[in-house]
Design an enzyme around this catalytic site. Structure first.
Site, PDB file in Angstrom:
ATOM      1  N   ILE A 149       0.848  -1.306  -0.136  1.00 58.98           N
ATOM      2  CA  ILE A 149       0.145  -0.188   0.061  1.00 58.98           C
ATOM      3  C   ILE A 149       0.858   1.121  -0.001  1.00 58.98           C
ATOM      4  O   ILE A 149       1.857   1.336   0.783  1.00 58.98           O
ATOM      5  CB  ILE A 149      -0.889   0.185   1.163  1.00 58.98           C
ATOM      6  CG1 ILE A 149      -1.684  -1.266   1.436  1.00 58.98           C
ATOM      7  CG2 ILE A 149      -1.756   1.424   1.201  1.00 58.98           C
ATOM      8  CD1 ILE A 149      -2.730  -1.562   0.197  1.00 58.98           C
ATOM      9  N   GLU A 150       0.629   2.129  -0.952  1.00 58.46           N
ATOM     10  CA  GLU A 150       1.456   3.293  -1.208  1.00 58.46           C
ATOM     11  C   GLU A 150       0.481   4.629  -0.839  1.00 58.46           C
ATOM     12  O   GLU A 150      -0.767   4.297  -1.242  1.00 58.46           O
ATOM     13  CB  GLU A 150       2.133   3.372  -2.642  1.00 58.46           C
ATOM     14  CG  GLU A 150       2.582   4.755  -2.680  1.00 58.46           C
ATOM     15  CD  GLU A 150       3.110   4.753  -4.103  1.00 58.46           C
ATOM     16  OE1 GLU A 150       3.744   5.777  -4.479  1.00 58.46           O
ATOM     17  OE2 GLU A 150       3.045   4.030  -5.046  1.00 58.46           O
TER      18      GLU A 150
END
Length: 133
Positions: A125-126
């Site tokens: 997850i960015e």
């Protein structure tokens, strides 16, 4: 030539829907929503802004599905207007490790500054802020 104009939703294959909902709700602030598609089944989705992520259990994916639906195989970038320092403090309070960042990246519309973490299935997850040029 025909062209697509946007993304309506994406599907995330997960090991445990309840655990996934808790993470995305409590850590990332998304809303969980139950919905009933035309086949009459009950499904779950995560909503944020005008976007939606449908959740499919890895043990019982809905057809049609990806050729190899696998929990932990996604790499998603979410834009946020909340500063990354505030995210870092929030993630630490939630016990979520930051794998990398803040680090400069290139997003779909230009430069972004990002931090990286993992959800309960190991999906990357960015979280990113757009950078003014």
């Amino acid at each position: 030539m025909p062209q697509v104009t946007g993304l309506d939703h994406l599907v995330l294959t997960v090991a445990d829907i309840d655990r996934t909902i808790a993470f995305y709700r409590d850590v990332l602030g998304m809303a969980a929503e139950v919905f009933h598609p035309a086949d009459g089944s009950t499904r779950w989705a995560l909503k944020f802004g005008a976007q939606k992520i449908n959740l499919h259990a890895a043990a019982a994916p809905f057809a049609p599905m990806a050729a190899r639906p696998t929990a932990g195989s996604a790499d998603l970038c979410f834009l946020t207007e909340t500063g990354l320092a505030e995210w870092q403090a929030h993630l630490e309070a939630c016990g979520v490790a930051i794998e990398q960042g803040p680090i400069a990246r290139t997003g779909a519309t230009g430069p972004i500054m990002s931090i990286y973490l993992r959800d309960p299935d190991g999906n990357l997850i960015e979280l990113a802020n757009r950078v003014a040029v």
